[in-house]
Design a protein around this motif. Structure first.
Motif, short mmCIF file in Angstrom:
data_model
loop_
_atom_site.label_atom_id
_atom_site.label_comp_id
_atom_site.label_asym_id
_atom_site.label_seq_id
_atom_site.Cartn_x
_atom_site.Cartn_y
_atom_site.Cartn_z
N LEU A 1 3.57 4.28 4.77
CA LEU A 1 2.23 4.91 5.08
C LEU A 1 1.14 5.46 6.11
N ALA B 1 -5.20 3.95 -6.49
CA ALA B 1 -3.79 3.41 -6.20
C ALA B 1 -3.41 2.44 -6.48
N ARG C 1 1.60 9.21 -5.84
CA ARG C 1 2.16 10.71 -5.39
C ARG C 1 3.16 11.36 -6.86
N TRP D 1 0.87 4.21 -3.02
CA TRP D 1 0.22 5.46 -2.79
C TRP D 1 2.07 6.69 -3.10
N ASP E 1 -7.29 4.74 -2.44
CA ASP E 1 -6.82 3.64 -2.27
C ASP E 1 -7.39 2.72 -3.36
N ARG F 1 0.98 -1.42 0.22
CA ARG F 1 0.33 -0.24 -0.36
C ARG F 1 1.08 1.02 -0.30
#
Length: 451
Positions: free
Chosen positions: A384, A405, A350, A346, A402, A342
């Motif tokens: 994260l 992502a 970004r 993420w 999510d 995860r």
């Protein structure tokens, strides 16, 4: 208290603020650090309680924690109420009762049960950004209904949360019940110019903007995606020729609990499309919705969160050739850099945003993207913030973010590099990821296929 003249030892630093607060039922006061919010709030409550015409007036001051309320407000409340003849102080429950029967009591939002079953004629919520939204929405707001009570929300910006939403609500209100006030450090004389300038030099730009310029868009240094970045991403527009050669991928975040949503997020290169959001569907219904979308849109890959999506994945694998199970809490593909999968997805999202990625204008998405914090573990890997902590602060699960992502779970090749080949076989995307990471395909650490 009719016929008794009471002088409270308080000289308002901002008398105009009190006047404007009294003219509205709900008010949001955004003020810089050291503004004097607590003293103002205590005396605002005290004045209202002294003048309360109702029997057994009830007023509350709520801080994020009860210990915090006691430390910052209790001494002020006792000090400013002391000159009132016949006032009664209760140390154990942190309350003062006035001769007219009105009572002011201090509470902590960390113990919502202590607030249940009460009624309020007026309440101040201090540092709202640190409170769970149900304290206001499910407990205090209904307790103002009996006697048409008022509420004042005070604090300093701290990203996107309940305080930010209340401020926006107050700004947009046309009923005349809500008021939005902002006092930046340059608007007051609470601090000397020399002190302000010294803090400007010593603090990071984001911290100074947030704490003293009352900038909701400023982010602390540990925010992964800033509000500015998320907002800018939502405003980008590309011609189809800029992304149509890239493979279409879908991220599917399956609902975990009753109030969560299943979100299906399509993305093609630099552009993500409007997500499909469904609620209260069982695994078969969710899987059927994904299968239907597959036949409509023909995605290259579908990445499904393994946490709650196992049943959906089992059904989809029997019907489709391009479904991949993604364990959010599992090991990252680049395990030396990221704490878990995860965190990796993420972070790649970004980098995609910073590289020019465009997100749709969907309610709540900017807030979800800009909420998570990040840190480094003992091995120096990016980690994260937990989803549960984000949900508690944001007031909802970051399902939209999510799902987006998830579209970065694995690199995929552009359409021009073999779309038909991918359509004819089940792609080993993990092997392709290793090939890319070992032989180029990256620009400044970002997979080319994600750009």
């Amino acid at each position: 208290m009719a016929g008794i003249k009471v002088t409270i030892p308080y000289r308002p630093r901002y008398p105009q603020v009190h006047e404007r607060l009294e003219a509205h039922r709900f008010a949001v006061l955004v003020a810089h650090r050291r503004f004097g919010k607590t003293v103002l709030a205590v005396n605002h409550l005290l004045k209202a309680a002294v003048r309360c015409p109702l029997e057994r007036g009830s007023y509350g001051y709520v801080a994020p924690f009860r210990t915090q309320a006691k430390q910052i407000a209790w001494a002020y409340l006792k000090h400013y109420s002391a000159p009132i003849p016949g006032v009664t102080v209760n140390e154990s429950e942190l309350s003062v009762t006035l001769p007219n029967g009105a009572r002011i009591r201090l509470f902590g939002a960390d113990n919502p049960d202590a607030l249940r079953g009460l009624y309020f004629d007026g309440v101040v919520l201090d540092e709202v950004a640190q409170m769970r939204r149900e304290v206001w929405q499910e407990i205090i707001r209904p307790e103002l209904a009996d006697r048409n009570g008022w509420a004042v929300f005070i604090g300093t910006p701290k990203g996107v949360n309940l305080f930010h939403e209340l401020f926006v609500q107050a700004q947009k209100d046309t009923s005349g019940q809500w008021l939005a006030l902002v006092y930046r450090v340059g608007d007051t004389d609470a601090l000397s110019a020399a002190e302000v300038e010294q803090m400007r030099v010593e603090m990071s730009e984001g911290a100074f903007r947030q704490e003293f310029l009352c900038d909701f868009s400023a982010s602390s240094d540990d925010v992964l995606i800033t509000i500015d970045e998320a907002t800018e991403s939502s405003q980008r527009i590309y011609l189809p020729t800029a992304y149509q050669s890239m493979p279409l991928v879908m991220g599917v975040d399956v609902a975990r609990f009753g109030d969560d949503r299943t979100v299906i997020f399509p993305r093609r290169g630099l552009v993500s499309s409007d997500p499909i959001i469904v609620s209260k569907l069982d695994n078969v219904e969710v899987a059927n919705r994904v299968i239907s979308l597959y036949h409509q849109m023909r995605p290259h890959s579908i990445f499904v969160d393994a946490g709650q999506g196992q049943g959906v994945i089992d059904i989809l694998r029997q019907a489709l050739p391009c479904v991949y199970e993604i364990p959010f809490g599992g090991s990252a593909l680049d395990a030396a850099k990221y704490y878990n999968r995860r965190s990796e997805m993420w972070f790649l999202m970004r980098e995609w945003i910073r590289a020019g990625g465009a997100t749709p204008k969907v309610d709540g998405l900017v807030g979800e993207l800009s909420s998570p914090l990040y840190s480094y573990d003992a091995k120096g890997r990016i980690s994260l913030e937990k989803k549960e902590d984000i949900k508690e602060r944001l007031g909802r699960s970051p399902d939209l973010a999510d799902a987006l992502a998830l579209t970065f779970a694995m690199p995929v090749l552009p359409e021009s590099q073999g779309r038909q080949e991918y359509a004819d076989r089940q792609t080993n995307v993990l092997m392709e990821y290793n090939d890319l990471s070992n032989g180029g395909g990256y620009a400044d650490g970002i997979p080319q296929s994600l750009i």
